[in-house]
Design an enzyme around this catalytic site. Sequence first.
Site, short mmCIF file in Angstrom:
data_model
loop_
_atom_site.label_atom_id
_atom_site.label_comp_id
_atom_site.label_asym_id
_atom_site.label_seq_id
_atom_site.Cartn_x
_atom_site.Cartn_y
_atom_site.Cartn_z
N GLY A 85 0.79 -1.23 0.00
CA GLY A 85 0.00 0.00 0.00
C GLY A 85 0.82 1.27 0.00
CD1 TRP B 47 -7.20 10.23 -4.62
CD2 TRP B 47 -6.35 10.20 -2.55
NE1 TRP B 47 -6.44 9.08 -4.49
CE2 TRP B 47 -5.91 9.04 -3.23
CE3 TRP B 47 -5.93 10.40 -1.24
CZ2 TRP B 47 -5.07 8.08 -2.63
CZ3 TRP B 47 -5.10 9.45 -0.64
CH2 TRP B 47 -4.68 8.32 -1.33
CG ASP C 130 4.83 -1.41 -7.76
OD1 ASP C 130 5.67 -1.23 -8.67
OD2 ASP C 130 5.15 -1.48 -6.56
CE LYS D 179 7.30 -3.75 -10.09
NZ LYS D 179 7.71 -4.00 -8.69
#
Length: 703
Positions: free
Chosen positions: A158, A177, A248, A288
Amino acid sequence: MEKKEKNFSLKQSQTLQDKNDKNTDLSSNISILFEKHFAISNVQQDTQMYVLPEVGSMFTEPPWWLNKLQKIKRDLNEVKGRLNNFNLSKWQQHTNRMNEAGEIIPMVRENIQAELVTQAWCKFYEIASNFSLVPLNEIYQEVDGKNFKSVHLCEAPGAFVTALNHWLKTNASDVQWNWLATTLNPYCEGNSYDSMVADDRFIRHTLKHWCFGADNTGDIMNLKNLDTLMKKSESLDGKGRILLVTADGSIDCMNMPGEQETAVAQLHFCETVACLHLLQKGGNFLLKLFTLFEHQSVCLMYLLSCAFQQVSVTKPASSKGGNSEMYVVCMNFKGKDYIAPYLCTLKYYYDNVPPVNAMFNLRDIPDGFLRRIEQCCKFFKFHQCKIIEDNIRTFHKRDNFYKHLSTSFVKRMISIKYLEDYRLKKIDPVDKIVGREIIEKNNNQFMNKKLYIDSYNERCKSQDLEPQERLLQVWNNTKEIEWPSEKFYVWNLQALPEALEIQTGKLFNKICSSRFCDSKIVQILDKIDDVMQDMHITVCFPPAEITTEFISQIDPSYEILSFQFVQNYDSHRIIAEIYDRLKKLESEKTLVLIGYSLLTQLNIGLLYLLGNSFNKIIVEIHDNEGYRLKLENYRRNEKVLKYLDEILIASHNACKQNMAVWSIIPITILYEYTKFPMMMLLNHLMIKLYTRHVINIMLDKKL
C-alpha cells in the site's frame, strides 16, 4: 626561496583543481542517478502520431523478435549471468551497502515521518514529483469541485497509496481524493508467498478500500475479478473521475532471471487492459515493467503510445540500480471513445491464457517507434550493467571499500538532494490515512521472507538432487524451530462475537500461506509437498498407528475427532464434521481434536467458537504427533449452535458455486486473540514433526 614558493603554489593549485574535478565528477554522477528518463512518445513534439491498426489485424501474426533487441538482451544476460555463483544473501548485503541511494529511505523515515515508507513509497513520490503524474489540470477543471479518484493494481502493501496521500497533502491540499486498490489477497491461504506480498500492516486498517474480486483471491489476471473491480470503482464514494491508475505488479523470477520479461508479460498485459477499462479521459497511468526486448513488451508499449498523448520510461534514483525495474509513465489518456473498438479483443486474451500470436503485426509498428524502443533498451541496459559490474568488482574488496564508503558523504548528499528536489516535508498526523505509529506497531513477520539463500547455480543443482537429498536440505531448515517450553497448556475462553462475518472465496485444497505461522516455515511444507508429488506418495500425519493406539487407550467418556494436519484441505468437510459432532455431543463430555490444523482462519475461528461450549481447552504436547486439543466438559450453548447453523448453510451455498468458506471471524479480531503467539508456536512444532516423520519414512532412519 622564490622558486620553492612558486612550486608550492603550483602544487596547491593542482590539488585544488583535482578537488574541484572530483567534486564536479561526483556532482555529475549524482545528477545522472536522478535523470534516468527516456521519452518514447510525445504528441506535442513528434511529427508522426502513432495510430493503432485495424482491430481485425490484432493477434494474427506469429511471435516475432527484433535482432537488435535480442542482441541487447544477450549482452545484459551475459553480465547478469556473472552473478550465478554468488550466494544470494551475501550478494544482497553487498549491493545494499553499495547502493548510493541506500540512505534515502531511512532519511525520509527519520525526517519526514511519513506512513509506510518503503522503497515503493520513495519511488512513487519521486515519479510523482518528476512528472505531472497527478493530473491537476484535469482535476481543477472538474465541474463539481477539485475531486478525483485513483485505482491501484497489485498494490500491496500500500505504499503507493500512502505516498500519493502525502504528495497531495503537500502539493495539492485542496484536492478531494478517494481511492480503491487490489492485490493478491494476503488472507487467502491458497495464495503462495512466492506470488504475493503478504505484508498487511496497512491493508488490515483500510479493508473497505480493497477489492479482492469475485473469487476473493485478488488475482487481477482473472477476468471476473476485473469485472468486480470495475463495478466497485463505479460505486466508489466521492465525486470526481478516475484520473490515475497505478500497476506495480511482478512475479517471482529468482529461478529464471534471464527470462523475467517473458515471465511477467501476461501480468503486465492484464494490468494495462484493466487500466484501459478503468481510466477516464485525461487521466494518467503508471506501470512497472522490466526490459523491452520481446514482442509482448514492444507491442504493449506501442498500445500505450497510441492510447496516451505522452509516454516516458523512468528509473527512479530510489530504485536499486542493478535490477531491471523501470516505470512507464503514460500521460493524458485519449479516452474510452478512442480505445473502445479494441477493448473486446483485448479482454478476449485477458483471462490467464497468454495469446499465442503477437498483439500487433511487426509491419504495423512504425520504424521510428522501434528505433525509440531500441535506444531506450540501450540506455537502461548501459546503466544497469555499469552498476552490476561495479558491484562485482568491489565484492571481494568489500571490507576496505565499506570502510571508505562509511566515511563518504555521497549517500548523504544523494538523500539530501532527494528531500530538497522533491520538497518533502511532514504532514499533519490527522492527514495520514492510518498513521505511522499504528502501522509500525503491527508485527511484520509476513513481509515476504523467502528461503532463497544460496546462489542461482546452487538452487538449480538442488532441483537435480535425489528426493531424499532434497528432504535432508529441508530438514536443515527445520532444525532451529523451537519446541514449546511446556507439555501442557490451558486456554481461557474468548467472548463470542456479536455476529459472524462469513467470507467465502476460491476453493483451494493446499495451504500455501498462513497468518498463524512464520512464512519461512510454511514454505517448508511446500518443499516437502513438491518432493512427495515427484515420488507419487502421501504420508499421514499424525501417523495412523499413533492415533489408533491413542483411541484404544482413551477414557470411553471422551469423543475423538481426528484430522490430518496436512494433505488435502477441505473446508466443507471440516465444517460438516465439527457441526455434526457438536450437535450430537452429550453434556459433560470431552471432545479431543487430533491433527486439527491451526494454520487457517476458518479452523481458528471454529475453535474460537467451540471454546464457548466447553469449560476449558487443554493443549497437550506429544513428541510424535505434535499437539492434541482437549475441549473439556461440554455445555450446550445455543448461540454457538446458531452460529454453526449459519456456517453450515454458507458452506452448502459456497459448495454449489465451487467456492469455499475462508473465515467466519474477521482477521482483525483473530490478530487480537490472546493465544495468537501460542498457535504460531504449535504450527511450527507440527511442521517440524511432520518434516521429521516424512524423512523417517523416506529414509528409514530416525532423526
